[in-house]
Design a protein around this motif. Sequence first.
Motif, PDB file in Angstrom:
ATOM      1  N   UNK A  13       0.838  -1.199   0.000  1.00  0.00           N
ATOM      2  CA  UNK A  13       0.000   0.000   0.000  1.00  0.00           C
ATOM      3  C   UNK A  13       0.870   1.245   0.000  1.00  0.00           C
ATOM      4  N   UNK A  14       0.507   2.209  -0.846  1.00  0.00           N
ATOM      5  CA  UNK A  14       1.132   3.533  -0.825  1.00  0.00           C
ATOM      6  C   UNK A  14       0.119   4.545  -0.310  1.00  0.00           C
ATOM      7  N   UNK A  15       0.502   5.328   0.669  1.00  0.00           N
ATOM      8  CA  UNK A  15      -0.342   6.385   1.220  1.00  0.00           C
ATOM      9  C   UNK A  15       0.307   7.718   0.869  1.00  0.00           C
ATOM     10  N   UNK A  16      -0.367   8.462  -0.016  1.00  0.00           N
ATOM     11  CA  UNK A  16       0.195   9.696  -0.570  1.00  0.00           C
ATOM     12  C   UNK A  16      -0.383  10.905   0.157  1.00  0.00           C
ATOM     13  N   UNK A  17       0.489  11.834   0.574  1.00  0.00           N
ATOM     14  CA  UNK A  17       0.013  13.050   1.233  1.00  0.00           C
ATOM     15  C   UNK A  17      -0.332  14.102   0.181  1.00  0.00           C
ATOM     16  N   UNK A  18      -1.604  14.531   0.187  1.00  0.00           N
ATOM     17  CA  UNK A  18      -2.097  15.461  -0.827  1.00  0.00           C
ATOM     18  C   UNK A  18      -2.664  16.748  -0.219  1.00  0.00           C
ATOM     19  N   UNK A  19      -2.365  17.019   1.052  1.00  0.00           N
ATOM     20  CA  UNK A  19      -2.928  18.202   1.697  1.00  0.00           C
ATOM     21  C   UNK A  19      -1.935  19.358   1.807  1.00  0.00           C
ATOM     22  N   UNK A  20      -0.831  19.261   1.063  1.00  0.00           N
ATOM     23  CA  UNK A  20       0.146  20.345   1.073  1.00  0.00           C
ATOM     24  C   UNK A  20      -0.123  21.371  -0.015  1.00  0.00           C
ATOM     25  N   UNK A  21       0.735  22.365  -0.079  1.00  0.00           N
ATOM     26  CA  UNK A  21       0.561  23.464  -1.020  1.00  0.00           C
ATOM     27  C   UNK A  21       0.560  22.981  -2.471  1.00  0.00           C
ATOM     28  N   UNK A  22       1.393  21.998  -2.791  1.00  0.00           N
ATOM     29  CA  UNK A  22       1.522  21.547  -4.171  1.00  0.00           C
ATOM     30  C   UNK A  22       0.277  20.915  -4.750  1.00  0.00           C
ATOM     31  N   UNK A  23      -0.625  20.423  -3.887  1.00  0.00           N
ATOM     32  CA  UNK A  23      -1.836  19.756  -4.371  1.00  0.00           C
ATOM     33  C   UNK A  23      -3.116  20.463  -3.906  1.00  0.00           C
ATOM     34  N   UNK A  24      -2.975  21.562  -3.194  1.00  0.00           N
ATOM     35  CA  UNK A  24      -4.144  22.271  -2.677  1.00  0.00           C
ATOM     36  C   UNK A  24      -5.019  22.755  -3.821  1.00  0.00           C
ATOM     37  N   UNK A  25      -6.325  22.544  -3.684  1.00  0.00           N
ATOM     38  CA  UNK A  25      -7.284  23.039  -4.662  1.00  0.00           C
ATOM     39  C   UNK A  25      -7.662  22.040  -5.735  1.00  0.00           C
ATOM     40  N   UNK A  26      -6.995  20.872  -5.797  1.00  0.00           N
ATOM     41  CA  UNK A  26      -7.385  19.823  -6.742  1.00  0.00           C
ATOM     42  C   UNK A  26      -8.298  18.864  -5.990  1.00  0.00           C
ATOM     43  N   UNK A  27      -9.591  18.944  -6.258  1.00  0.00           N
ATOM     44  CA  UNK A  27     -10.563  18.198  -5.466  1.00  0.00           C
ATOM     45  C   UNK A  27     -10.480  16.692  -5.702  1.00  0.00           C
ATOM     46  N   UNK A  28     -10.151  16.284  -6.899  1.00  0.00           N
ATOM     47  CA  UNK A  28     -10.066  14.864  -7.253  1.00  0.00           C
ATOM     48  C   UNK A  28      -8.698  14.334  -6.826  1.00  0.00           C
ATOM     49  N   UNK A  29      -8.630  13.438  -5.827  1.00  0.00           N
ATOM     50  CA  UNK A  29      -7.324  13.010  -5.322  1.00  0.00           C
ATOM     51  C   UNK A  29      -6.487  12.237  -6.346  1.00  0.00           C
ATOM     52  N   UNK A  30      -7.116  11.464  -7.224  1.00  0.00           N
ATOM     53  CA  UNK A  30      -6.348  10.745  -8.244  1.00  0.00           C
ATOM     54  C   UNK A  30      -5.757  11.731  -9.242  1.00  0.00           C
ATOM     55  N   UNK A  31      -6.527  12.746  -9.619  1.00  0.00           N
ATOM     56  CA  UNK A  31      -6.003  13.782 -10.503  1.00  0.00           C
ATOM     57  C   UNK A  31      -4.871  14.544  -9.825  1.00  0.00           C
ATOM     58  N   UNK A  32      -5.012  14.803  -8.525  1.00  0.00           N
ATOM     59  CA  UNK A  32      -3.953  15.497  -7.796  1.00  0.00           C
ATOM     60  C   UNK A  32      -2.662  14.690  -7.828  1.00  0.00           C
ATOM     61  N   UNK A  33      -2.787  13.371  -7.642  1.00  0.00           N
ATOM     62  CA  UNK A  33      -1.612  12.506  -7.647  1.00  0.00           C
ATOM     63  C   UNK A  33      -0.933  12.490  -9.012  1.00  0.00           C
ATOM     64  N   UNK A  34      -1.710  12.398 -10.087  1.00  0.00           N
ATOM     65  CA  UNK A  34      -1.141  12.209 -11.421  1.00  0.00           C
ATOM     66  C   UNK A  34      -0.782  13.531 -12.087  1.00  0.00           C
ATOM     67  N   UNK A  35      -1.674  14.512 -12.045  1.00  0.00           N
ATOM     68  CA  UNK A  35      -1.422  15.795 -12.700  1.00  0.00           C
ATOM     69  C   UNK A  35      -0.485  16.684 -11.891  1.00  0.00           C
TER      70      UNK A  35
END
Length: 447
Positions: free
Chosen positions: A381-403
Amino acid sequence: MTTVIDGCAVACVDAAGTEYADGHLVVDGDRLVTVGAGRYDGPVDERIDGSGCLATPGLVNTHHHLYQWATRGLAQQSTLFEWLVELYPVWSGIDADLVRVTTAAGLGWLALSGCTTSTDHHYVYPRGGGDLFAAQVDAAREVGLRFHPCRGSMDLGRSDGGLPPDNLVESLDRALAATAEAIDKHHDPAFEAMVRVAVAPCSPFSVSADLMREGAVLARDRGVRLHTHLAETVEEDAYCRERFGCSPVEYAERLGWLGPDVWLAHGVHLDETSIARLAATGTGVAHCPSSNGRLGAGVAPVRDLLDARVPVGLGVDGPASQESGQLGGELRQALLAARLRGGPAALTAREVLAVSTMGGARCLGRDTELGSLEPGKLADVALWRLDGLGHAGIADPVAALVFGPPAPVAALLVSGRPVVRDGRLGTVDESALARDLARVSRELVRR
């Protein structure tokens, strides 16, 4: 031991495309036992707070050359053939100590980018270098990643019309014997195996037809998979057509190198007929977008391969042609490369995630064991942190991870065991890896 990851978004990457905006995973020993929505209220030994994170299957790296970590940044403007000609003499100085260090460093770096399973295609065996294959297996065990080392070989030196110097090639008998020995010593066919070995002659321009044929026979006799480079550059395509009178895929098929137990690295230059043969035979392809871009090899027809139902996985390739050495960043590269070739609808974020997980598991023959988050599968399992500045505002978490930019890894579990916690390796000392890597790189340059 029971571990729960709670309060995170979850992308299962199963056949149904199951996702949870707020979900949990329960791990018992080395297996996933529950994946679902909401919080988990049962008894646990350890609870990991997944707030602000996305849980996905661990990424699967389907092509690499870990020893090249010691020779990054060289031949910066070269084509593949030019790059190999410049680097082969340098690689003639590698030994077991260098291979142990580069394997540990490379796998540790892959872990920090969300990778839980990695192959390695090692085909350079200088005389007197020691047991390089065992050094890799030992290093992988130390880091804690699931490892699929491919025992490579070359028997076609420059004096016989091949590309590598003669001092880097083995005899056919020696290559086959060493490959059989690697399988006997290290291959584990068990469901939960941490090490599986593949047979992997290097490429059509460094390996004789006899070694390719007999390697395939050996692999099928021992029940292991086959891997090689194919259709990477226009020069390779021209070489095959001039020397063998056919395309690289046709040549591979003549030698018994297509089938559901084979996956091929790169597959950049494939025509419709070649793609159809890969699809009909169940042959997989390891897509390495950054390396193909760095060497100017071209863009693989990933959309066409997926539409034909060819198994496609993601690969880093060697750090000497993909200096970042990370797999997480390849998700974005794969998306952009496909769209550069085929337009904005050529590949979606979820398709990229599937290629990097289930697609890789299919290439390695482990899609019933890993590659998706489903009860009964191994807890990779990979647990990705998406609540930082670099991903803020991308509502779709998969899109945040890839884009978005490469996401920090909050936790990485391999068979339920933590390898990364809060963006740091928990199994090996990163500073020691860096010091050792600097040391062996200096020694290699001196040699």
